[in-house]
Scaffold this active site. Structure first.
Site, PDB file in Angstrom:
ATOM      1  N   GLY A 192       0.320  -1.234   0.134  1.00 17.38           N
ATOM      2  CA  GLY A 192       0.020  -0.413   0.539  1.00 17.38           C
ATOM      3  C   GLY A 192       0.475   1.343   0.080  1.00 17.38           C
ATOM      4  N   GLY A 197       2.050   2.267   5.776  1.00 21.00           N
ATOM      5  CA  GLY A 197       3.508   1.468   6.032  1.00 21.00           C
ATOM      6  C   GLY A 197       3.542   1.881   6.611  1.00 21.00           C
ATOM      7  N   GLU A 214       5.666  -3.015   0.882  1.00 21.47           N
ATOM      8  CA  GLU A 214       5.801  -2.965  -0.471  1.00 21.47           C
ATOM      9  C   GLU A 214       5.088  -1.595  -1.048  1.00 21.47           C
ATOM     10  OE1 GLU A 214       7.238  -4.596  -2.652  1.00 21.47           O
ATOM     11  OE2 GLU A 214       7.867  -6.604  -1.278  1.00 21.47           O
ATOM     12  N   CYS A 248       1.675   0.769  -8.918  1.00 19.98           N
ATOM     13  CA  CYS A 248       2.195   1.057  -8.241  1.00 19.98           C
ATOM     14  C   CYS A 248       3.942   1.367  -8.883  1.00 19.98           C
ATOM     15  CB  CYS A 248       2.794   0.296  -6.610  1.00 19.98           C
ATOM     16  SG  CYS A 248       3.857  -1.544  -7.884  1.00 19.98           S
TER      17      CYS A 248
HETATM   18  P1  NAD Z   1      -3.071   2.782   1.414  1.00 18.90           P
HETATM   19  O1  NAD Z   1      -2.239   2.522   1.407  1.00 18.90           O
HETATM   20  O2  NAD Z   1      -4.706   3.704   1.212  1.00 18.90           O
HETATM   21  O3  NAD Z   1      -4.393   1.217   1.557  1.00 18.90           O
HETATM   22  C1  NAD Z   1      -3.959  -0.135   1.916  1.00 18.90           C
HETATM   23  C2  NAD Z   1      -4.560  -1.322   2.983  1.00 18.90           C
HETATM   24  O4  NAD Z   1      -4.231  -0.760   4.262  1.00 18.90           O
HETATM   25  C3  NAD Z   1      -6.061  -1.466   2.190  1.00 18.90           C
HETATM   26  O5  NAD Z   1      -5.706  -2.594   2.818  1.00 18.90           O
HETATM   27  C4  NAD Z   1      -6.835  -0.294   3.294  1.00 18.90           C
HETATM   28  O6  NAD Z   1      -8.122  -0.726   3.788  1.00 18.90           O
HETATM   29  C5  NAD Z   1      -5.459  -0.387   4.512  1.00 18.90           C
HETATM   30  N1  NAD Z   1      -5.081   1.276   5.384  1.00 18.90           N
HETATM   31  C6  NAD Z   1      -5.405   1.943   4.092  1.00 18.90           C
HETATM   32  N2  NAD Z   1      -5.152   3.044   5.542  1.00 18.90           N
HETATM   33  C7  NAD Z   1      -4.804   2.638   6.663  1.00 18.90           C
HETATM   34  C8  NAD Z   1      -4.719   2.687   7.955  1.00 18.90           C
HETATM   35  N3  NAD Z   1      -4.420   4.467   8.124  1.00 18.90           N
HETATM   36  N4  NAD Z   1      -4.347   1.964   9.091  1.00 18.90           N
HETATM   37  C9  NAD Z   1      -4.000   1.039   9.124  1.00 18.90           C
HETATM   38  N5  NAD Z   1      -4.867  -0.165   7.521  1.00 18.90           N
HETATM   39  C10 NAD Z   1      -4.839   0.909   6.525  1.00 18.90           C
HETATM   40  O7  NAD Z   1      -3.211   1.835  -0.167  1.00 18.90           O
HETATM   41  P2  NAD Z   1      -4.223   1.680  -1.828  1.00 18.90           P
HETATM   42  O8  NAD Z   1      -4.736   2.605  -1.601  1.00 18.90           O
HETATM   43  O9  NAD Z   1      -4.662   0.326  -1.704  1.00 18.90           O
HETATM   44  O10 NAD Z   1      -3.454   1.427  -2.334  1.00 18.90           O
HETATM   45  C11 NAD Z   1      -2.519   1.879  -3.143  1.00 18.90           C
HETATM   46  C12 NAD Z   1      -0.926   2.236  -2.736  1.00 18.90           C
HETATM   47  O11 NAD Z   1      -0.505   0.995  -2.485  1.00 18.90           O
HETATM   48  C13 NAD Z   1       0.079   3.213  -3.343  1.00 18.90           C
HETATM   49  O12 NAD Z   1       0.768   4.491  -3.093  1.00 18.90           O
HETATM   50  C14 NAD Z   1       0.617   2.690  -4.550  1.00 18.90           C
HETATM   51  O13 NAD Z   1       1.652   2.811  -4.892  1.00 18.90           O
HETATM   52  C15 NAD Z   1       0.785   1.047  -2.888  1.00 18.90           C
HETATM   53  N6  NAD Z   1       1.124   0.136  -3.805  1.00 18.90           N
HETATM   54  C16 NAD Z   1       2.471  -0.724  -3.678  1.00 18.90           C
HETATM   55  C17 NAD Z   1       2.647  -1.383  -4.375  1.00 18.90           C
HETATM   56  C18 NAD Z   1       4.109  -2.123  -4.763  1.00 18.90           C
HETATM   57  O14 NAD Z   1       4.209  -3.574  -4.928  1.00 18.90           O
HETATM   58  N7  NAD Z   1       5.149  -1.980  -4.060  1.00 18.90           N
HETATM   59  C19 NAD Z   1       1.920  -2.268  -5.415  1.00 18.90           C
HETATM   60  C20 NAD Z   1       0.377  -1.517  -5.145  1.00 18.90           C
HETATM   61  C21 NAD Z   1       0.216  -0.384  -4.480  1.00 18.90           C
END
Ligand code: NAD
Length: 470
Positions: A192, A197, A214, A248
């Protein structure tokens, strides 16, 4: 106690009790489950395609290419390799280990929590989940709340094949995810955004759970003056606008040499039209995941325009949360579009004088997840690699490295911690245990205190010999 809390307490406890049994499952057992999972995916292919279509209008062909293929290929590769990966590895050692044998044993970490994002909701949930399972862990999978239809299919696939004491899916939003993170897992694998993270790592530190993070970031493309520009434009346009830029590792911005800059802009326009003709009614081009991301992207364009950016192509809102592929020039670092990860179909282009300027620009920002260099010059390609840092580096290509089952995938610094895919994922989800086996009687006890003169003499001789090696 809330119903959700009761639910997670139940499953966490269930998997904790089962952890040692799961850890000692045979490779044969795990491979059989992987085969069954593959069959379940094949059986439900149509439902998977429909779910992604309903969640964010993703084209069926793109779902096959970017969601189903990666998971099937991961399963195939794991089935072929798991016996080899799991075998204890004999390690050679020095004189003091005479009479002893040393090994690395790959053992499961135990209870793993996998948290996944919405952008590739099928593959980014299943790839780490199946990796964790293959290494002998129990898994709780928490997918993104923004893809409810895909989550339903994931739930069905998981219950087709696994008992809930080994793998279970639990849905939830932020509050629920944080309640899960309060539990004591052995490993947390999070995909995410970088800000979330950091929250995950903070929570994991309460129990000293290991983490795989990731994350995202701004992945640049650098383009030299010596380049096959048509080829570069084709690959950049695809890598950027597939999944409407919600990838990502998508190219986030371009640093182009001044000699080819104008031609590049024209070629990118042509390639966008080739890929997505009649964009208003083009079903191959997917939606932005939700209203808030759609608004955020439009704000990026509006702010950049106000601050002097020029829209070279696109920039329009289409119907149903679709945003036209957009090329921006005249951007600078004070604009939000150059500060935050774009994660959508907006591509800023910056004209630069030389390789040094490209390196300085990249190094002034956080380490990206990926970096792409287009050039015919070996010197340029090596200079960019040596003088920058990123999770992955691709030359004359975009995003494809992610599809490799054998290359390690992950970030560097702000774009992530840890690696997965293939053996790297198996290792990430394993406790790499150092094992020493000595036959009784043998040992260092000849050198235990009291330290007599003879011991000192022998040690002097041994040290002399030892120091003259290599
Ligand atoms: P996000 O960080 O908002 O959410 C990811 C997960 O975390 C979801 O399951 C969500 O429910 C949970 N989450 C969200 N906010 C939270 C919080 N405050 N506390 C605990 N859990 C929480 O990310 P997104 O919008 O779903 O995805 C987009 C991001 O992910 C982009 O930054 C992208 O670059 C990254 N990403 C990275 C990879 C990789 O492999 N490196 C792959 C795909 C996406």
């Amino acid at each position: 106690m809330s119903e959700f809390q009761e639910k997670i307490d139940h499953f966490v406890e269930l998997q904790k009790k089962h952890k040692n049994i799961q850890k000692n499952t045979t490779v044969k057992y795990r491979i059989a489950k992987l085969r069954k999972f593959k069959q379940a995916i094949v059986k439900r292919q149509g439902q998977i395609e429909l779910a992604l279509k309903e969640d964010f209008s993703k084209a069926e062909a793109e779902t096959i290419l970017t969601e189903i293929f990666p998971v099937i290929s991961m399963i195939n590769y794991t089935i072929k390799s798991l016996h080899k990966w799991s075998k204890p590895k004999k390690i050679s050692n020095n004189l003091f280990f005479l009479g002893a044998k040393t090994y690395i044993h790959y053992e499961a970490k135990g209870n793993v929590l996998v948290i996944s994002p919405w952008n590739y909701p099928f593959q980014l949930a299943l790839y780490p989940m199946l990796t964790a399972f293959s290494a002998g862990n129990t898994v709780i999978l928490k997918p993104s709340e923004f893809t409810p239809k895909t989550n339903e299919i994931l739930r069905q696939l998981i219950s087709d094949v696994f008992e809930s004491h080994e793998v279970v899916l639990i849905e939830g939003e932020v509050k629920e995810t944080q309640a899960l993170l309060d539990k004591n897992f052995d490993h947390i694998f999070f995909t995410g955004s970088t800000p979330v993270g950091k929250i995950v790592m903070n929570k994991a530190s309460q129990h000293l759970a290991s983490v795989g993070l990731e994350l995202g970031g701004k992945s640049p493309v650098v383009i030299d003056s010596q380049v096959d520009l048509e080829d570069a434009a084709k690959k950049i346009a695809w890598g950027k606008f597939v999944n409407a830029g919600q990838t990502c590792v998508a190219p986030d911005y371009i640093l182009a040499h001044k000699d080819i800059y104008d031609d590049l802009v024209q070629l990118l326009k042509k390639e966008i039209q080739n890929l997505y003709p009649n964009i208003e009614s083009n079903d191959d081009y997917c939606q932005i995941i939700n209203d808030s991301h759609f608004e955020r992207l439009n704000e990026l364009i509006e702010e950049a325009k106000k601050m002097g950016a020029i829209i070279e192509y696109g920039g329009h809102k289409l119907n149903e949360r679709k945003l036209e592929p957009t090329l921006l020039s005249g951007v600078h670092n004070e604009m939000r579009v150059m500060q935050e990860e774009i994660f959508g179909p907006i591509l800023p282009l910056i004209k630069v004088d030389d390789c040094e300027q490209m390196v300085a620009f990249i190094n002034a920002k956080d380490n990206p997840l990926s970096l792409y260099a287009f050039s015919r010059s070996k010197e340029f390609i090596e200079k960019i690699r040596q003088q920058t840092s990123s999770g992955g580096y691709s030359v004359n290509e975009t995003i494809l490295h992610v599809a490799s089952s054998s290359l390690p995938f992950g970030g560097a610094g702000n774009s992530g911690i840890g690696r997965y895919h293939g053996f790297h994922g198996f290792e990430e989800m394993s406790n790499i245990r150092a094992v020493l086996k000595r036959k009784s009687n043998w040992g260092l006890h000849y050198f235990y205190p009291p330290y007599t003169k003879n011991i000192k003499k022998v040690l002097d001789v041994v040290l002399k010999k030892f120091s003259s090696f290599v």
